[in-house]
Each structure stands twice: as structure tokens, then as C-alpha cells.
Design a protein around this motif. Structure first.
Motif, PDB file in Angstrom:
ATOM      1  N   ASN A   6       0.848  -1.192   0.000  1.00 33.96           N
ATOM      2  CA  ASN A   6       0.000   0.000   0.000  1.00 33.96           C
ATOM      3  C   ASN A   6       0.880   1.237   0.000  1.00 33.96           C
ATOM      4  N   GLU A   7       0.257   2.382  -0.137  1.00 32.65           N
ATOM      5  CA  GLU A   7       0.964   3.664  -0.098  1.00 32.65           C
ATOM      6  C   GLU A   7       0.167   4.602   0.803  1.00 32.65           C
ATOM      7  N   ILE A   8       0.844   5.225   1.772  1.00 32.20           N
ATOM      8  CA  ILE A   8       0.197   6.169   2.679  1.00 32.20           C
ATOM      9  C   ILE A   8       0.807   7.545   2.449  1.00 32.20           C
ATOM     10  N   VAL A   9      -0.054   8.528   2.234  1.00 31.90           N
ATOM     11  CA  VAL A   9       0.389   9.890   1.940  1.00 31.90           C
ATOM     12  C   VAL A   9      -0.170  10.838   2.999  1.00 31.90           C
ATOM     13  N   ILE A  10       0.730  11.565   3.661  1.00 32.87           N
ATOM     14  CA  ILE A  10       0.336  12.588   4.635  1.00 32.87           C
ATOM     15  C   ILE A  10       0.645  13.948   4.021  1.00 32.87           C
ATOM     16  N   GLN A  11      -0.331  14.836   4.020  1.00 33.45           N
ATOM     17  CA  GLN A  11      -0.166  16.163   3.417  1.00 33.45           C
ATOM     18  C   GLN A  11      -0.580  17.237   4.418  1.00 33.45           C
ATOM     19  N   MET A  12       0.279  18.243   4.569  1.00 33.59           N
ATOM     20  CA  MET A  12       0.029  19.297   5.549  1.00 33.59           C
ATOM     21  C   MET A  12       0.536  20.628   5.034  1.00 33.59           C
ATOM     22  N   ARG A  13      -0.220  21.662   5.261  1.00 33.83           N
ATOM     23  CA  ARG A  13       0.224  23.003   4.882  1.00 33.83           C
ATOM     24  C   ARG A  13       1.379  23.436   5.788  1.00 33.83           C
ATOM     25  N   PRO A  14       2.279  24.283   5.304  1.00 35.76           N
ATOM     26  CA  PRO A  14       3.393  24.727   6.150  1.00 35.76           C
ATOM     27  C   PRO A  14       2.946  25.347   7.472  1.00 35.76           C
ATOM     28  N   ASP A  15       1.735  25.936   7.495  1.00 34.42           N
ATOM     29  CA  ASP A  15       1.222  26.568   8.713  1.00 34.42           C
ATOM     30  C   ASP A  15       0.096  25.745   9.349  1.00 34.42           C
ATOM     31  N   PHE A  16       0.117  24.399   9.142  1.00 34.30           N
ATOM     32  CA  PHE A  16      -1.011  23.588   9.620  1.00 34.30           C
ATOM     33  C   PHE A  16      -1.143  23.615  11.141  1.00 34.30           C
ATOM     34  N   LEU A  17      -0.081  23.998  11.855  1.00 41.52           N
ATOM     35  CA  LEU A  17      -0.146  24.110  13.312  1.00 41.52           C
ATOM     36  C   LEU A  17      -0.258  25.563  13.774  1.00 41.52           C
ATOM     37  N   GLY A  18      -0.534  26.445  12.834  1.00 39.33           N
ATOM     38  CA  GLY A  18      -0.624  27.859  13.175  1.00 39.33           C
ATOM     39  C   GLY A  18       0.521  28.636  12.556  1.00 39.33           C
ATOM     40  N   GLU A  19       0.287  29.896  12.292  1.00 37.50           N
ATOM     41  CA  GLU A  19       1.253  30.712  11.551  1.00 37.50           C
ATOM     42  C   GLU A  19       2.603  30.826  12.240  1.00 37.50           C
ATOM     43  N   HIS A  20       2.629  30.832  13.584  1.00 39.78           N
ATOM     44  CA  HIS A  20       3.888  31.079  14.299  1.00 39.78           C
ATOM     45  C   HIS A  20       4.342  29.880  15.135  1.00 39.78           C
ATOM     46  N   PHE A  21       3.658  28.723  14.998  1.00 46.29           N
ATOM     47  CA  PHE A  21       3.968  27.582  15.853  1.00 46.29           C
ATOM     48  C   PHE A  21       5.417  27.128  15.697  1.00 46.29           C
ATOM     49  N   PHE A  22       5.927  27.118  14.478  1.00 43.86           N
ATOM     50  CA  PHE A  22       7.282  26.631  14.251  1.00 43.86           C
ATOM     51  C   PHE A  22       8.356  27.647  14.639  1.00 43.86           C
ATOM     52  N   GLU A  23       7.937  28.800  15.135  1.00 47.54           N
ATOM     53  CA  GLU A  23       8.890  29.816  15.590  1.00 47.54           C
ATOM     54  C   GLU A  23       9.312  29.577  17.036  1.00 47.54           C
ATOM     55  N   ILE A  24       8.558  28.752  17.788  1.00 43.00           N
ATOM     56  CA  ILE A  24       8.928  28.522  19.187  1.00 43.00           C
ATOM     57  C   ILE A  24      10.180  27.658  19.241  1.00 43.00           C
ATOM     58  N   PRO A  25      11.011  27.817  20.303  1.00 36.49           N
ATOM     59  CA  PRO A  25      12.307  27.115  20.362  1.00 36.49           C
ATOM     60  C   PRO A  25      12.206  25.597  20.192  1.00 36.49           C
ATOM     61  N   GLU A  26      11.156  24.981  20.754  1.00 35.82           N
ATOM     62  CA  GLU A  26      11.037  23.533  20.701  1.00 35.82           C
ATOM     63  C   GLU A  26      10.833  23.006  19.282  1.00 35.82           C
ATOM     64  N   MET A  27      10.377  23.875  18.388  1.00 31.70           N
ATOM     65  CA  MET A  27      10.078  23.456  17.020  1.00 31.70           C
ATOM     66  C   MET A  27      11.192  23.818  16.034  1.00 31.70           C
ATOM     67  N   ASN A  84      14.081  22.494  15.308  1.00 31.55           N
ATOM     68  CA  ASN A  84      14.598  21.381  14.505  1.00 31.55           C
ATOM     69  C   ASN A  84      13.633  20.983  13.399  1.00 31.55           C
ATOM     70  N   ILE A  85      12.344  20.916  13.723  1.00 29.00           N
ATOM     71  CA  ILE A  85      11.352  20.548  12.714  1.00 29.00           C
ATOM     72  C   ILE A  85      11.258  21.636  11.649  1.00 29.00           C
ATOM     73  N   LYS A  86      11.356  22.892  12.058  1.00 29.43           N
ATOM     74  CA  LYS A  86      11.348  23.992  11.087  1.00 29.43           C
ATOM     75  C   LYS A  86      12.503  23.842  10.102  1.00 29.43           C
ATOM     76  N   ASP A  87      13.689  23.480  10.608  1.00 27.73           N
ATOM     77  CA  ASP A  87      14.860  23.276   9.735  1.00 27.73           C
ATOM     78  C   ASP A  87      14.625  22.111   8.778  1.00 27.73           C
ATOM     79  N   LEU A  88      13.994  21.040   9.285  1.00 30.81           N
ATOM     80  CA  LEU A  88      13.694  19.877   8.446  1.00 30.81           C
ATOM     81  C   LEU A  88      12.765  20.261   7.299  1.00 30.81           C
ATOM     82  N   LEU A  89      11.709  21.003   7.590  1.00 33.84           N
ATOM     83  CA  LEU A  89      10.744  21.386   6.560  1.00 33.84           C
ATOM     84  C   LEU A  89      11.358  22.350   5.555  1.00 33.84           C
TER      85      LEU A  89
END
Length: 289
Positions: free
Chosen positions: A86-107, A109-114
Motif C-alpha cells: 500500500n501507499e500512505i500519503v500525509i499532506q500538511m500546509r506549512p502553517d497547519f499548526l498555526g502561523e507562528h507555531f514553528f517559531e517557538i524554540p522547541e520546534m 529542529n522541525i522547522k529546519d527539516l521542513l
């Protein structure tokens, strides 16, 4: 008239969720050129097939786990010959967790990955197996549990540097001016449709209304590859696909992949895979059985 542009795919999140998770059956055929604003994480459970993301072309075995950034054109990875479960596809907008969520320190690493995913990243080894199992279990979870899972998965992918391969050269971006987007996709689609034939630089340059020197400089600047290498890579990956799927002679595979010189094919194939075609077919057959 056939369009030369990739298809813009409109994706709507499932009810009660900020992103989509879709599971496709074994015979799902997704080999068309498309792009979308959503970041896409693709898990192919088993099988072998062709992977094309931006200007990168390669052949995967034993399934695939690839992260594709926003608006990065790509073809689907599976068809009726892939042999996957099978094939599983996950799709998410860059701001799917909110416009500034990836700006917090804990995020961070994930921001760099994206950000890195704008060039496309594929994951192998233990990471592919481990994350693939987690993705497979997401289908039966509640929307909230899925959200926690995707954050955990993205964090683990960021840490999996030893199993990660960036698919396109640093600086490669398909998020260009409209004129550039139309031009490069016209080139990609021409190669996709004509790679089995001789492709003269004069013809492809003329197709996009450029001189040959201008075209060569332009293509190298956009893709970080020469046009000759791009076409050669496309043909070699197609040969890999045929070696896995068709019980025909290696000579026939070379010519069916667009090589009109068997010696050149042998040399190019070994440089590309590290093996000659007979060794590659034998190892692949043993691996897939």
C-alpha cells in the motif's frame, strides 16, 4: 492539447483534522507530474519503483519514505507494477499548526527539516522501517492522536541524519517566477515523453525559445545539473525499472531506455549504480524475492 505544466493539486484536510492522511491500495496509479502548497510525506510499503522529485530521478527498492516540500513538483511513486502492499500519503500546509507555531524554540529542529524538504529528502535504513510502522498505525488513531504522531514523526526524521539523503542540490527550488516554472516544466515533460528518442540540444532550446548556450546556462543554474546528465539519469533510472519488471535482454533494455550505443549504456550504468546491469538485476531479484 497536452499541457506541459504540472497539475496543481487541491488538497482539503479531513473533517476534524488540520492535515490529510490517505491510504491507497496496491494498484493505485499516481504517475503524473503535479505540485501543491502542502508538504507531503510519502510511505510506500514494500515494492520497487521510480522516484522523481524536482530534477532528481532515482529508483527505490523495498519501499520508500520521502518528504517533499511545499510546491516542489514530483511524480507519484507507485503504479500497478510497483509491487507494494500500500501507499500512505500525509499532506500538511506549512502553517497547519498555526502561523507562528514553528517559531517557538522547541520546534526549531522541525522547522529546519521542513526548510530542507524544499529540495526533497528520502530516508532509508532503520528510519524507513521504524517511521513506516508508525505511519501505518496512524490510520486507526483519533485526530488528536494523529496530530501528536505527526509531530513525533517529524522530530524523529530531523534527527535521522545518517539515514537521510537530500534529493536535489542545495539551492534547487521550483518555487520560481511563473515564466521559469512554465519553462522548466515544459523541459521536464518533454524529456518524460521523448527520452527513448535522441534529444538534440537545438530542439529543446528552440522549444523554450532560447539559444543553445543560453539554455545550457539556464538549465544548470535552475537544476544544478547539465541537461545531458539529466536526460542520461532519466534513461538510467528507466533501465533500472525495466531490469526489475521485464524479463527481456539487457541489450533490449538499453535500447528501450534511449541508449543507441550498448557500450555507452554499460559504462554509464556502472557509474550510476556501481554495478553492471547483470549484477544489478541479479541482486535486485534476490532482494525482492
Amino acid at each position: 492539447m497536452k499541457s506541459n505544466l504540472p497539475t496543481l493539486k487541491i488538497i482539503e484536510p479531513s473533517f476534524g483534522s488540520s492535515f490529510t492522511l490517505t491510504k491507497y491500495d496496491i494498484n493505485y496509479n499516481s504517475h503524473f507530474w503535479h505540485y501543491h502548497p502542502e508538504i507531503e510525506l510519502i510511505y510506500v510499503n514494500g515494492g520497487a519503483g521510480k522516484r522523481q522529485v524536482g530534477s532528481h530521478i532515482s529508483y527505490y527498492t523495498n519501499g520508500d519514505l520521502t518528504l517533499i516540500g511545499s510546491n516542489l513538483p514530483h511524480c507519484g511513486f507507485t503504479d500497478e507494477l510497483t509491487g507494494n502492499k500500500n501507499e500512505i500519503v500525509i499532506q500538511m500546509r506549512p502553517d497547519f499548526l498555526g502561523e507562528h507555531f514553528f517559531e517557538i524554540p522547541e520546534m526549531r529542529n522541525i522547522k529546519d527539516l521542513l526548510q530542507q524538504a524544499k529540495s526533497g529528502i528520502t530516508f532509508g535504513g532503520k528510519t524507513k522501517r521504524k517511521i513506516g510502522k508508525k505511519i501505518g498505525k496512524m490510520e486507526d488513531k483519533t485526530p488528536f492522536e494523529r496530530l501528536l504522531s505527526i509531530i513525533e514523526i517529524l522530530n524523529e526524521l530531523e534527527l535521522a541524519t545518517e539515514d537521510a539523503t537530500v534529493l536535489n542540490a542545495e539551492g534547487f527550488r521550483m518555487e520560481m517566477h511563473v515564466q521559469d516554472n512554465e519553462r522548466i516544466n515544459s523541459i521536464f515533460n518533454y524529456v518524460k515523453d521523448h527520452f527513448k528518442e535522441p534529444i538534440r540540444l537545438e530542439d529543446i532550446a528552440n522549444k523554450v525559445s532560447m539559444t543553445v548556450p543560453s539554455f545550457c546556462r539556464y538549465f544548470k543554474k535552475i537544476t544544478h545539473k547539465t541537461f545531458t546528465k539529466f536526460v542520461n539519469d532519466y534513461r538510467l533510472v528507466h533501465a533500472c525499472k525495466l531490469l526489475a519488471e521485464k524479463p527481456i535482454s539487457i541489450t533490449a533494455i538499453a535500447f528501450e531506455s534511449g541508449f543507441n550505443n550498448f557500450s555507452h549504456f554499460n559504462k554509464s550504468f556502472k557509474e550510476f549504480t556501481g554495478k553492471n546491469a547483470s549484477e544489478y538485476r541479479y541482486e535486485l531479484k534476490s532482494f525482492l524475492e
